[in-house]
Design a protein around this motif. Structure first.
Motif, PDB file in Angstrom:
ATOM      1  N   ALA A  25      70.815  30.692  31.852  1.00  0.00           N
ATOM      2  CA  ALA A  25      71.966  31.605  31.910  1.00  0.00           C
ATOM      3  C   ALA A  25      71.541  33.040  31.608  1.00  0.00           C
ATOM      4  O   ALA A  25      72.366  33.881  31.266  1.00  0.00           O
ATOM      5  N   MET A  59      70.472  36.893  31.630  1.00  0.00           N
ATOM      6  CA  MET A  59      71.062  38.062  32.284  1.00  0.00           C
ATOM      7  C   MET A  59      70.029  39.178  32.429  1.00  0.00           C
ATOM      8  O   MET A  59      69.194  39.373  31.557  1.00  0.00           O
ATOM      9  N   LYS A  75      73.083  37.487  36.779  1.00  0.00           N
ATOM     10  CA  LYS A  75      72.681  36.256  36.099  1.00  0.00           C
ATOM     11  C   LYS A  75      71.539  35.629  36.900  1.00  0.00           C
ATOM     12  O   LYS A  75      71.536  35.667  38.140  1.00  0.00           O
TER      13      LYS A  75
END
Length: 131
Positions: A41, A43, A127
């Motif tokens: 996940a 970023m 992402k």
């Protein structure tokens, strides 16, 4: 590249970096290298100079940008403007924002979102794409 590529990081930033990578495939590989170091996940927040230099609006904006970047804020001489324009065309990969977005996507990120612009600086967040 000196960090482990085992997906242990939650986020990464690349501020005004990739614009100096002139070849698009190498620029995408730069982002892929970042993606490899992010968890599922993870970023990315990235910014670069961007604009479609073929359009009159962007050419005008580039002139304003050069003026802002000059020491005095005054309009640089025609010679100085010519040198700046040449440096930007030779040493900086100023691409249309959509092209930068596509490069980030090819580098392993889902749907980069343009969230900021100040002059020629554009910033995206994205992402990491699922592996």
């Amino acid at each position: 590249d000196s960090l482990p590529s085992n997906g242990t990081f939650d986020a990464a930033t690349a501020f005004l970096v990739s614009q100096f990578i002139l070849e698009r495939p190498v620029r995408s590989q730069f982002f892929q290298s970042i993606a490899e170091r992010l968890g599922p996940a993870g970023m990315l927040v990235s910014s670069d100079l961007a604009g479609d230099l073929a359009t009159p609006d962007c050419r005008d904006l580039l002139g304003v940008w050069f003026r802002v970047m000059s020491d005095s804020g005054a309009l640089p001489s025609p010679e100085a403007l010519a040198r700046m324009r040449e440096a930007y065309s030779r040493d900086v990969a100023v691409l249309p924002p959509q092209d930068v977005r596509d490069i980030i996507t090819r580098g392993g990120f889902d749907s980069p979102v343009l969230f900021f612009q100040a002059g020629m600086i554009h910033a995206w967040y994205a992402k990491r794409s699922p592996s």
